[in-house]
Write a protein that holds these residues in place. Structure first.
Motif: not given
Length: 359
Positions: A8-23, A25-28
């Motif tokens: 999980a802490a591997d810096p070479t791993e590409e960031p994952t796009a926010p999902s619909l659920q995250d958006a 949650e932020s709107a809420n």
């Protein structure tokens, strides 16, 4: 477990796009935050708007009230202008400039007070601590006051001069540092027209005392010097008649505010007597009344045969011709050889010895 943490802490791993659920949650979360604070924002906004509206309305009302008051003062001054009462009051131009200056000062003070109070109330609505701001403003005001104390002194002196109506346009004043006719009254500087036409700019803060020669009334005084052999009762009767005639003549009957009085003898000398005549006149008209009074007194005394004493003694029309022999010396007795003085001063001749004497 440890391998999962490292992966999980591997810096070479590409960031994952926010999902619909995250958006969602932020709107809420944002909606819940707005829902919790909108009442506070609304109350603050309404309070600020109410403060601004009240300040604007109050400013307009006060400025219009001051303007109407000043206009009423000007209309009152114009109504009495040209009448007998208007001749005794201050002229319209002076009233107009004084009222405009007072109105400008009052409107500025009212606007500054209202807007500064509204600004402080708005800052207090946002729960801003005003103590440091007020302390800083106080220190800055003290510093500015010390740095520009002459300007502040001139301004405050001008305000009180205008409010107290110490002098105005058209007045003849003696300000100590300069004297003349006032042609403009400002909050910082007063302009005076001198007797020779020069313009004096006098700072209001430098005026320690002022003498207004155009307010109230003035006194016209004339000294009449007559010969000591004249009858005083006759002189007084002639002067009283002159004063009575002048009081009935135009335009002196308006300029004189009282009867012309013969006050009596000011001095009695070996070669003259001085009788003082005085009258109360309109302000600023004493000099013209004195000139007219001297003119009438001179004609009246000449008509009555009363001699006036004063000035240089009369000179003889023709001077005696100089004596041509005044610079010549008297003839000497020694210039005549036959005179006894000349014979006495001449040397004695030696005796003559005869040559034919016989022995």
């Amino acid at each position: 477990m440890f391998l999962s943490v490292l992966s999980a802490a591997d810096p070479t791993e590409e960031p994952t796009a926010p999902s619909l659920q995250d958006a969602q949650e932020s709107a809420n979360n944002a909606a819940s935050w707005v829902e919790q604070n909108w009442s506070t924002w609304l109350s603050i906004g309404l309070r600020v708007l109410l403060i601004l509206v009240i300040a604007a309305v109050l400013r307009v009302v006060i400025r219009r009230t001051i303007t109407k008051f000043i206009d009423r003062m000007n209309r009152t001054a114009q109504a009495v202008d040209g009448t007998a009462l208007g001749g005794l009051l201050v002229n319209v131009e002076r009233r107009r400039q004084r009222s405009q200056a007072i109105g400008s000062v009052l409107r500025s003070v009212a606007s500054f007070t209202i807007m500064s109070t509204a600004a402080l109330m708005i800052l207090g609505t946002f729960e801003i601590n005003l103590a440091p701001l007020l302390a800083s403003a106080g220190v800055a005001g003290v510093a500015i006051g010390f740095g520009a104390r002459n300007l502040v002194t001139d301004f405050l002196s001008g305000v009180f001069m205008i409010l107290e109506d110490q002098y105005g346009v058209g007045d003849t004043v003696d300000a100590g540092v300069a004297s003349g006719e006032v042609i403009e009254v400002g909050l910082r500087v007063t302009k005076l027209r001198g007797d020779n036409g020069e313009i004096w700019y006098v700072r209001n803060g430098e005026v320690k005392r002022i003498g207004n020669l155009s307010q109230g009334w003035a006194t016209a005084g004339v000294d009449v010097t007559v010969h000591p052999s004249e009858d005083l009762d006759r002189v007084k009767a002639v002067l009283n008649q002159v004063g009575e005639d002048m009081s009935k003549a135009e335009p002196w009957n308006e300029r004189l505010w009282g009867p012309i009085e013969v006050l009596g003898l000011d001095s009695v000398l070996l070669d003259s007597m001085v009788v003082h005549v005085s009258a109360k006149t309109m302000p600023g008209k004493a000099l013209s009344v004195e000139r007219e009074l001297r003119w009438r007194i001179k004609h009246a005394l000449d008509g009555a045969g009363i001699r006036i004493v004063g000035g240089l003694p009369a000179q003889q029309d023709e001077e005696a011709a100089p004596d041509p022999t005044a610079g010549m010396a008297a003839p000497s007795a020694y210039s005549n050889s036959a005179s006894p003085q000349s014979q006495t001063a001449s040397p004695i001749a030696p005796p003559v010895v005869p040559t034919n004497v016989t022995k």
